[in-house]
Write a protein that holds these residues in place. Sequence first.
Motif, short mmCIF file in Angstrom:
data_model
loop_
_atom_site.label_atom_id
_atom_site.label_comp_id
_atom_site.label_asym_id
_atom_site.label_seq_id
_atom_site.Cartn_x
_atom_site.Cartn_y
_atom_site.Cartn_z
N GLN A 107 0.81 -1.21 0.00
CA GLN A 107 0.00 0.00 0.00
C GLN A 107 0.85 1.27 0.00
O GLN A 107 0.35 2.37 0.23
CB GLN A 107 -0.96 -0.03 1.19
CG GLN A 107 -1.99 -1.14 1.07
CD GLN A 107 -2.80 -1.35 2.34
OE1 GLN A 107 -3.11 -0.39 3.05
NE2 GLN A 107 -3.15 -2.59 2.62
N GLY A 108 2.14 1.10 -0.24
CA GLY A 108 3.01 2.24 -0.45
C GLY A 108 3.70 2.78 0.77
O GLY A 108 4.32 3.85 0.72
N PHE A 109 3.67 2.06 1.88
CA PHE A 109 4.32 2.51 3.11
C PHE A 109 5.71 1.88 3.23
O PHE A 109 5.91 0.72 2.86
CB PHE A 109 3.48 2.16 4.34
CG PHE A 109 2.14 2.81 4.37
CD1 PHE A 109 2.02 4.17 4.64
CD2 PHE A 109 0.99 2.08 4.11
CE1 PHE A 109 0.78 4.78 4.66
CE2 PHE A 109 -0.25 2.68 4.13
CZ PHE A 109 -0.36 4.04 4.41
N ARG A 110 6.62 2.64 3.77
CA ARG A 110 7.93 2.08 4.12
C ARG A 110 7.74 1.17 5.32
O ARG A 110 6.96 1.47 6.23
CB ARG A 110 8.91 3.20 4.46
CG ARG A 110 10.29 2.73 4.89
CD ARG A 110 11.23 3.88 5.16
NE ARG A 110 12.54 3.42 5.61
CZ ARG A 110 12.89 3.29 6.88
NH1 ARG A 110 12.03 3.61 7.83
NH2 ARG A 110 14.10 2.86 7.21
N THR A 111 8.43 0.03 5.34
CA THR A 111 8.34 -0.89 6.46
C THR A 111 9.73 -1.20 6.99
O THR A 111 10.73 -1.04 6.29
CB THR A 111 7.64 -2.20 6.05
OG1 THR A 111 8.40 -2.82 5.00
CG2 THR A 111 6.23 -1.94 5.56
N THR A 112 9.77 -1.66 8.23
CA THR A 112 11.03 -2.06 8.85
C THR A 112 10.85 -3.42 9.50
O THR A 112 9.73 -3.86 9.75
CB THR A 112 11.48 -1.05 9.93
OG1 THR A 112 10.50 -1.02 10.99
CG2 THR A 112 11.66 0.34 9.34
N ALA A 113 11.97 -4.07 9.78
CA ALA A 113 11.94 -5.41 10.36
C ALA A 113 11.93 -5.39 11.87
O ALA A 113 11.82 -6.44 12.51
CB ALA A 113 13.15 -6.21 9.87
N SER A 114 12.05 -4.21 12.49
CA SER A 114 12.03 -4.12 13.96
C SER A 114 11.40 -2.83 14.40
O SER A 114 11.43 -1.81 13.67
CB SER A 114 13.45 -4.22 14.53
OG SER A 114 14.18 -3.02 14.24
N CYS A 115 10.84 -2.85 15.59
CA CYS A 115 10.27 -1.64 16.18
C CYS A 115 11.37 -0.61 16.43
O CYS A 115 11.18 0.59 16.22
CB CYS A 115 9.54 -1.99 17.48
SG CYS A 115 8.78 -0.58 18.32
N THR A 116 12.52 -1.08 16.87
CA THR A 116 13.64 -0.18 17.16
C THR A 116 14.01 0.65 15.94
O THR A 116 14.21 1.87 16.02
CB THR A 116 14.86 -0.99 17.63
OG1 THR A 116 14.51 -1.73 18.81
CG2 THR A 116 16.04 -0.07 17.93
#
Length: 373
Positions: free
Chosen positions: A229-238
Amino acid sequence: MESPEKARLHDYFRRITEQFPACGDISSLIITHLLPERPAFLASMARTSTVAAVLPKPKSITETTLTEVRRTHPVHELSRELFADPTMALDFFEVTVPNRDVVLLDIGGYFAPSLAPLADKFSGRILGVVEDTQNGHQRYASTDQLPYPVISVAHSPLKECEDHLVGRSIVFSTDALVRTRGDILTGRGACVIGFGPIGRAVAHALRPHDLRITVYDKDPVRRVQAHSQGFRTTASCTEAIHDAELVLCATGNMALRQRDFEGLRNGAYVASVTSSEDELDLGSLAGLYRRTAIGDQLTRYDVTGHYFYVLADGGAVNFVHGAAVGAYIHLVQAEIIAATAALSHGVYEPGLHELPSSDLQAIATIWLDHFAR
């Protein structure tokens, strides 16, 4: 609410209770937000059951509504501890609904810890639970061998209408509180933790503010959905919160703990979309960070070299401005009434359930007749 709107709402709930009649003489214990539209819902619940106790969510109480509800229903104080302790829970049930058939209406899984002990010792009969929220759904889903049926409306298609508007109300209130410090959202780096129905709605509602939006969810499937949906994502909350100037938490399952707060960018704003005890471990900061109220609904946490702001004392930020979502809230309320009636008929086995699509279609048809003209 003006008189014509009150009359329309009364007629709507009358049709709902006629469509979904309860079986027998039942009582209800109702955990609820006490917002201005809530008395009409409680009045309809009183036609379906004997309202034995209204338990308002502590940070979503409008005083005028509380005064009005107290005139017609018994109101009790709500806390997590009340139903987390088996002895306290049993005492409450025996004083409030002894020897009664009772349906429990929940928002956030408050009753979940006490279900098993009550099954063995309560003098009455619990017919089941109706749960309204995603975090409450998670609490019941994680309970081994539910002794009663739990009808969840958290994943209902009817609730999707409300979720979309809740996302907008959360962003509206966040923007309003940030502006009290002379700041604006535009151009900031923002992080949404949790990409369930509400987190997704929040992320999309942030887009018109021209923020750089990052999403983190512990479920990789939801991270894929966010990415699509076009959002940047990361593999950790940190990683997600590291550079965020705005952090919105929508997990319902303790998004930020002490180490996470310590990793926030200086001056970051933190907001929750649900109860503070479910989302933010602010208690872990006691004795470490100085806590200073710097305005209405805005708190600064600081220690040498580090500071950040928490909106609405960590509670659901949209309740600062009434959490209004218009007539769509009545879809979910009708589903709760229908679920209460269904439990009174005793047709559900212990475990998690949802109402059949035929019931949802009937509710939608009645709602359209009243609110889509």
